[in-house]
Scaffold this active site. Sequence first.
Site, PDB file in Angstrom:
ATOM      1  N   ASP A  34     -11.941  28.734  -7.431  1.00 10.54           N
ATOM      2  CA  ASP A  34     -12.508  27.405  -7.177  1.00 10.54           C
ATOM      3  C   ASP A  34     -12.184  26.445  -8.306  1.00 10.54           C
ATOM      4  OD1 ASP A  34     -13.708  27.551  -4.783  1.00 10.54           O
ATOM      5  OD2 ASP A  34     -15.770  27.551  -5.524  1.00 10.54           O
ATOM      6  N   LYS A  56      -9.924  21.292  -5.715  1.00  8.41           N
ATOM      7  CA  LYS A  56      -9.310  19.964  -5.605  1.00  8.41           C
ATOM      8  C   LYS A  56      -8.384  19.632  -6.773  1.00  8.41           C
ATOM      9  CE  LYS A  56     -13.518  18.563  -3.773  1.00  8.41           C
ATOM     10  NZ  LYS A  56     -14.746  17.978  -4.154  1.00  8.41           N
ATOM     11  N   MET A 168     -25.144  18.030  -9.061  1.00  4.78           N
ATOM     12  CA  MET A 168     -24.440  17.039  -8.237  1.00  4.78           C
ATOM     13  C   MET A 168     -25.243  15.757  -8.049  1.00  4.78           C
ATOM     14  SD  MET A 168     -22.946  19.716  -5.408  1.00  4.78           S
ATOM     15  CE  MET A 168     -24.362  20.796  -5.397  1.00  4.78           C
TER      16      MET A 168
HETATM   17  N1  SAH Z   1     -22.441  27.557  -8.432  1.00  5.75           N
HETATM   18  C1  SAH Z   1     -22.457  26.615  -9.518  1.00  5.75           C
HETATM   19  C2  SAH Z   1     -22.812  25.209  -9.060  1.00  5.75           C
HETATM   20  C3  SAH Z   1     -21.799  24.608  -8.119  1.00  5.75           C
HETATM   21  S1  SAH Z   1     -22.225  23.001  -7.608  1.00  5.75           S
HETATM   22  C4  SAH Z   1     -23.436  27.116 -10.591  1.00  5.75           C
HETATM   23  O1  SAH Z   1     -24.177  28.065 -10.337  1.00  5.75           O
HETATM   24  O2  SAH Z   1     -23.438  26.565 -11.698  1.00  5.75           O
HETATM   25  C5  SAH Z   1     -21.349  22.012  -8.755  1.00  5.75           C
HETATM   26  C6  SAH Z   1     -22.298  21.317  -9.701  1.00  5.75           C
HETATM   27  O3  SAH Z   1     -22.742  22.209 -10.714  1.00  5.75           O
HETATM   28  C7  SAH Z   1     -21.681  20.161 -10.466  1.00  5.75           C
HETATM   29  O4  SAH Z   1     -21.633  18.979  -9.705  1.00  5.75           O
HETATM   30  C8  SAH Z   1     -22.648  20.040 -11.623  1.00  5.75           C
HETATM   31  O5  SAH Z   1     -23.840  19.421 -11.230  1.00  5.75           O
HETATM   32  C9  SAH Z   1     -22.961  21.508 -11.906  1.00  5.75           C
HETATM   33  N2  SAH Z   1     -22.072  22.066 -12.952  1.00  5.75           N
HETATM   34  C10 SAH Z   1     -21.254  23.114 -12.837  1.00  5.75           C
HETATM   35  N3  SAH Z   1     -20.633  23.385 -13.997  1.00  5.75           N
HETATM   36  C11 SAH Z   1     -21.086  22.477 -14.889  1.00  5.75           C
HETATM   37  C12 SAH Z   1     -20.851  22.228 -16.279  1.00  5.75           C
HETATM   38  N4  SAH Z   1     -20.005  22.968 -16.987  1.00  5.75           N
HETATM   39  N5  SAH Z   1     -21.507  21.206 -16.868  1.00  5.75           N
HETATM   40  C13 SAH Z   1     -22.378  20.439 -16.187  1.00  5.75           C
HETATM   41  N6  SAH Z   1     -22.641  20.634 -14.865  1.00  5.75           N
HETATM   42  C14 SAH Z   1     -22.015  21.635 -14.234  1.00  5.75           C
END
Ligand code: SAH
Length: 244
Positions: A34, A56, A168
């Site tokens: 991903d 993407k 998000m």
């Molecule tokens: N499965 C992932 C979340 C996926 S949704 C998890 O458990 O972390 C994607 C969202 O996760 C992003 O839009 C943001 O809000 C958050 N996110 C993921 N990685 C991040 C990072 N390194 N720093 C800040 N936000 C992050």
Amino acid sequence: MGKVFLIGAGPGDPELMTLKAARALHLADVVLVDDLVNRACLAHARPDARVIEVGKRGGCKSTPQVFIEKLCIQHSRAGHIVARLKGGDPFVFGRGGEELEALTAAGVEVEVIPGITAGIAVPAMLGIPVTHRELARGVTFVTGHTKDGSEPNWDALARSGTTLVIYMGLTRLPQIALSLMSAGMKPETPACAIENGTLKTQKQVITTLSRLSGVRLQSPAIIVIGDVVRFARAVAVEPKARAA
Ligand code: SAH
């Protein structure tokens, strides 16, 4: 029959991937990766493994969910070990549940390997504990962006007394802050937004609920609202053991 490992790669820093994830990744013939996954995690894949990007990056449109599921099914039916690598934890806003359902329905063996979710790790690296005996009785993970545009119940969330961790939420920050204040949450409630958490490119803004709407950061970002944000360190402390 092969098998699919549904793997959480952690929040960004490749050292925040689990040992189990690294071991499963090393077994894989095919790796479906991903967008949010740090490419440094792929160091654990075998050099002969086929890596398929399904995000993407590179200006490509993201691969439709159904196609990703089909790829997993095809490859496992061909006898391959498939690693489906997702950012954070596969089951936290990651569509991991949908993939597990589709693969199981197709008779594919799936092993889930949890990952460290951004909503816990990113605040933690700033010194913010998402729960605290005196300040927050719990934590609520919520998305600021839904497929059908429906809203979380901000009113109930404002009254919950739990730390709010919003995934998000960046593009809807002004509306979210307004909804929470209209529901009675104090404008001076500590809040912060963190972009690219756990990575060297991390940026954060530590502020209050009423000022959240002025925050200018890029995705991916996590928003944390609640008294525990008082613990935030103004400058992230560089972990000594960080990977290059
Ligand atoms: N499965 C992932 C979340 C996926 S949704 C998890 O458990 O972390 C994607 C969202 O996760 C992003 O839009 C943001 O809000 C958050 N996110 C993921 N990685 C991040 C990072 N390194 N720093 C800040 N936000 C992050």
